[in-house]
Scaffold this motif. Structure first.
Motif, PDB file in Angstrom:
ATOM      1  N   VAL A 110       2.522   8.605  -4.758  1.00 34.58           N
ATOM      2  CA  VAL A 110       1.494   7.562  -4.719  1.00 34.58           C
ATOM      3  C   VAL A 110       0.312   7.971  -5.602  1.00 34.58           C
ATOM      4  N   MET A 111      -0.036   9.261  -5.566  1.00 31.70           N
ATOM      5  CA  MET A 111      -1.131   9.730  -6.410  1.00 31.70           C
ATOM      6  C   MET A 111      -0.633  10.262  -7.759  1.00 31.70           C
ATOM      7  N   LYS A 154      -1.270   3.172  -5.739  1.00 29.72           N
ATOM      8  CA  LYS A 154      -2.416   3.400  -6.617  1.00 29.72           C
ATOM      9  C   LYS A 154      -2.203   2.824  -8.034  1.00 29.72           C
ATOM     10  N   GLU A 193       3.945  15.682  -1.300  1.00 27.29           N
ATOM     11  CA  GLU A 193       3.285  15.391  -2.562  1.00 27.29           C
ATOM     12  C   GLU A 193       3.733  16.523  -3.489  1.00 27.29           C
ATOM     13  N   SER A 222       0.849  -1.200   0.000  1.00 28.42           N
ATOM     14  CA  SER A 222       0.000   0.000   0.000  1.00 28.42           C
ATOM     15  C   SER A 222       0.880   1.243   0.000  1.00 28.42           C
ATOM     16  N   GLY A 223       0.248   2.371  -0.265  1.00 31.41           N
ATOM     17  CA  GLY A 223       0.953   3.646  -0.205  1.00 31.41           C
ATOM     18  C   GLY A 223       1.437   3.939   1.207  1.00 31.41           C
ATOM     19  N   THR A 224       0.626   3.598   2.178  1.00 28.31           N
ATOM     20  CA  THR A 224       1.005   3.801   3.582  1.00 28.31           C
ATOM     21  C   THR A 224       2.309   3.085   3.902  1.00 28.31           C
ATOM     22  N   ASN A 276      -4.372  15.815  -1.882  1.00 28.12           N
ATOM     23  CA  ASN A 276      -5.212  15.376  -0.778  1.00 28.12           C
ATOM     24  C   ASN A 276      -5.768  16.548   0.024  1.00 28.12           C
ATOM     25  N   ASP A 307       6.407  11.909  -2.535  1.00 33.68           N
ATOM     26  CA  ASP A 307       5.342  10.926  -2.404  1.00 33.68           C
ATOM     27  C   ASP A 307       4.492  11.022  -3.671  1.00 33.68           C
ATOM     28  N   TYR A 340      -1.086  14.333   2.477  1.00 29.00           N
ATOM     29  CA  TYR A 340      -1.417  13.043   3.087  1.00 29.00           C
ATOM     30  C   TYR A 340      -0.419  12.005   2.603  1.00 29.00           C
ATOM     31  N   HIS A 341       0.115  11.258   3.552  1.00 30.23           N
ATOM     32  CA  HIS A 341       1.090  10.223   3.185  1.00 30.23           C
ATOM     33  C   HIS A 341       0.720   8.881   3.787  1.00 30.23           C
ATOM     34  N   GLY A 342      -0.578   8.614   3.915  1.00 28.04           N
ATOM     35  CA  GLY A 342      -0.990   7.369   4.544  1.00 28.04           C
ATOM     36  C   GLY A 342      -1.092   7.550   6.049  1.00 28.04           C
TER      37      GLY A 342
HETATM   38  C1  LIG Z   1      -3.423   7.437  -1.262  1.00 28.02           C
HETATM   39  C2  LIG Z   1      -2.149   8.049  -0.802  1.00 28.02           C
HETATM   40  C3  LIG Z   1      -1.321   7.439   0.162  1.00 28.02           C
HETATM   41  C4  LIG Z   1      -1.736   6.209   0.913  1.00 28.02           C
HETATM   42  O1  LIG Z   1      -1.849   5.101   0.112  1.00 28.02           O
HETATM   43  P1  LIG Z   1      -2.728   3.845   0.646  1.00 28.02           P
HETATM   44  O2  LIG Z   1      -2.542   2.834  -0.422  1.00 28.02           O
HETATM   45  O3  LIG Z   1      -4.111   4.347   0.816  1.00 28.02           O
HETATM   46  O4  LIG Z   1      -2.122   3.427   1.946  1.00 28.02           O
HETATM   47  C5  LIG Z   1      -0.101   8.018   0.433  1.00 28.02           C
HETATM   48  N1  LIG Z   1       0.287   9.140  -0.196  1.00 28.02           N
HETATM   49  C6  LIG Z   1      -0.482   9.760  -1.109  1.00 28.02           C
HETATM   50  C7  LIG Z   1       0.021  10.992  -1.774  1.00 28.02           C
HETATM   51  C8  LIG Z   1      -1.734   9.254  -1.427  1.00 28.02           C
HETATM   52  O5  LIG Z   1      -2.515   9.908  -2.304  1.00 28.02           O
END
Ligand SMILES: *Cc1c(COP(=O)(O)O)cnc(C)c1O
Length: 429
Positions: free
Chosen positions: A241-242, A267, A206, A116-118, A211, A239, A144-146
Motif C-alpha cells: 500500500v505504501m 495510496k 510491508e 482503501s488500503g484497510t 509505518n 502489503d 501497519y496493515h490498516g
Molecule cells: C496506509 C497503509 C495501509 C492502510 O491504508 P488506508 O487506505 O489508510 O486504509 C495499509 N498498509 C500499509 C502498508 C499502509 O501504509
C-alpha cells in the motif's frame, strides 16, 4: 508564524468529530501541537488556513508522488466528471487501471479494486484463508496493515508470542489468530511455523517497513520468508500500500526480486482519491466472488473518478527516468541531512529506499520495531516544530516515513536542507 484560524477550526471540529480529526495521527498529539487545517496544496507546497506555506513531505501520507494537484491528473478528473459520478456497474476505466497495474507488477494475474488500503489487506487475508482453509496469519511487530480487527495487533516485545489486541473493541479471539514475529528475524518466523504446523494461512508484511519509521529488509529476510511459504503452502502477502510505485516502478517486489503470492495496494494507485486494490496469482484470486466462494464487495469500488485519478497518476510514473529522478533527489537530500547531523554530532540513523526515507534520533541500528521504539521521540518533537517554523511540513510522528514527490524542485531541496541545518542547530543543545 500564526496558527489562529487552525486553532479556531480545531476547537470547532472537536464539537462534532472525535478528537477533531478523521484519522488519529492528524491530531498532532505526538508532537504536542494542534493540527494545521489545510486550505490548499499545489506541487510541492501545502498552505494552511492561516496562509502559511510549507514544503510538504507528507504527501497525504504517500499518494501524492506527483505532487499536489498535478495538472494532468486534475484534467483527467475534470473530463470524466461530466459523465456522472458512480454507476454501481462496470466501466472501462477499471479495466484500464487493472491492466496498467499488471504491466507494472507482472506478478498480479487478477486485481480487485476496493476503496482503501484497510479494505485491501482485510480482503486479501480473507482470500488467503479461503484458499488454504487455514485460520492463522503471521504479521510483524510494527508493520501497519490498516485497522481490520485481526491486524490491529503488534507484539509483546519481539518474542514469539500470541497476539493481543492494540485496540479496545477487538475480540481477543480474533487477535489470537494473529501471530507476531519480529521484522528482519527469520528464526522467529520459523519458530512460529513449527509451533503451529499446517495452521498458517498467510504471512503478511510491508516488504520495506514504513509505518515504524523506514526499515529496509535485511539480506535474506524476504527470500527466506519466500522459501518458508513455498515449503509450507503459506500464502505470502506483500502489503505494498505504501511501497507500491514508491520504492520503484514495480514496488518492493521488483526492487528485491521477490515475488509474493498476493499484493495489496492503495495510496498512489488512487492518485489522491480513495482507492485500494488486492491481487495475485490466478489460482488464489479465482477464489474471489463471483468466481469463487470468498465474498467481497463494494458499492463504490472501482469508482470512475477514483480510477481515472489513479490511471492518470500511474501513466505519469511510466515516463522514462521518473524513478531515477525522484530517487536521486531523495539520495541528495538524505546525504545533505546526514552531513549536517554528523557535523552536529547528533546520534541518528537515516534510512531511505527509493522515494521514501526516515530519520531516527538514536545511537544504534534500527532493524525492528523494538529498536525503533528506543528512538528519542522528545527530540523528534522539537525537530518537527523547528522544521515547521522553517516552512517544512513533515509527518507529525517519529514513526512515519517521509515522502519525496516529483514536484520537489532543486530549490525546494536546498531550502529544505537549509531549514534542516537551522533546526538541527536549534535542537542540538
Ligand atoms: C496506509 C497503509 C495501509 C492502510 O491504508 P488506508 O487506505 O489508510 O486504509 C495499509 N498498509 C500499509 C502498508 C499502509 O501504509
Amino acid at each position: 508564524m500564526k496558527h489562529t484560524l487552525s486553532n479556531q477550526l480545531f476547537l470547532r471540529a472537536q464539537q462534532s468529530i472525535p478528537g477533531g480529526v478523521n484519522s488519529p495521527v492528524r491530531a498532532f498529539r505526538s508532537v504536542g501541537m494542534n493540527p494545521l487545517f489545510i486550505k490548499s496544496a499545489a506541487g510541492s507546497r501545502i498552505v494552511d488556513v492561516d496562509d502559511n506555506e510549507y514544503i510538504d513531505y507528507v504527501g497525504s501520507w504517500g499518494p501524492m508522488i506527483l505532487g499536489h494537484g498535478h495538472p494532468v491528473v486534475l484534467e483527467a478528473i475534470r473530463e470524466k466528471l461530466g459523465a456522472g459520478l458512480s454507476f454501481g456497474a462496470p466501466t472501462e476505466v477499471e479495466i484500464e487501471l487493472a491492466e496498467l497495474i499488471k504491466t507494472m507488477m507482472p506478478n498480479l494475474d487478477l486485481v480487485r479494486m476496493v476503496n482503501s488500503g484497510t479494505e485491501a489487506t482485510m480482503s486479501a487475508i480473507r482470500v488467503a484463508r479461503g484458499f488454504t482453509g487455514r485460520d492463522k496469519i503471521i504479521k510483524f511487530a510494527g508493520c501497519y496493515h490498516g485497522h481490520a480487527d485481526f491486524l490491529l495487533v503488534k507484539a509483546g516485545s519481539g518474542a514469539t508470542t500470541l497476539g493481543t489486541p492494540d485496540s479496545k473493541g477487538v475480540p481477543a479471539a480474533f487477535a489470537e489468530e494473529t501471530l507476531i514475529a519480529e521484522f528482519n528475524n527469520l528464526d522467529n518466523v520459523k519458530a512460529l511455523i513449527e509451533e503451529f504446523p499446517g495452521e498458517i494461512a498467510a504471512i503478511i508484511l510491508e516488504p520495506v517497513a514504513g509505518n515504524m519509521g523506514v526499515i529496509a529488509p535485511g539480506a535474506g529476510f524476504l527470500s527466506g520468508i519466500r522459501s518458508l511459504c513455498d515449503r509450507e503452502g503459506i500464502v505470502l502477502i506483500f502489503d505494498e500500500v505504501m511501497t507500491g510505485f514508491r520504492v520503484s516502478r514495480g514496488g518492493a517486489q521488483e526492487l528485491y526480486h521477490i515475488m509474493p503470492d498476493m499484493t495489496t495496494l492503495g495510496k498512489i494507485i488512487g492518485g489522491g482519491l480513495p482507492v485500494g486494490a488486492y491481487g495475485g496469482r490466478q489460482d488464489i484470486m479465482q477464489k474471489v466472488s463471483p468466481l469463487g466462494d470468498v465474498y467481497q464487495a463494494g458499492t463504490l469500488s472501482g469508482n470512475p473518478l477514483a480510477m481515472t485519478a489513479g490511471l492518470a497518476t500511474l501513466k505519469e510514473l511510466n515516463r522514462s527516468g521518473f524513478y531515477e529522478d525522484i530517487g536521486s533527489k531523495t539520495t541528495w537530500l538524505v546525504n545533505e541531512m546526514r552531513d549536517i547531523l554528523e557535523k552536529a554530532s547528533i546520534p541518528y540513523r537515516m534510512q531511505s529506499v527509493g522515494a521514501m526515507f526516515g530519520l531516527f534520533f538514536i545511537d544504534q541500528d534500527v532493524t525492528s520495531f523494538a529498536d525503533a521504539l528506543k528512538c528519542d521521540t522528545g527530540r523528534y518533537k522539537q525537530f518537527f516544530r523547528e522544521m515547521l517554523i522553517q516552512g517544512v511540513y513533515l509527518a507529525p510522528s517519529a514513526f512515519e516515513a517521509t515522502f519525496m514527490s516529483a514536484a520537489h524542485s532543486e530549490s525546494d531541496l536546498e531550502k529544505t536542507r537549509d531549514a534542516f541545518r537551522i533546526s538541527i542547530d536549534k535542537i542540538k543543545g
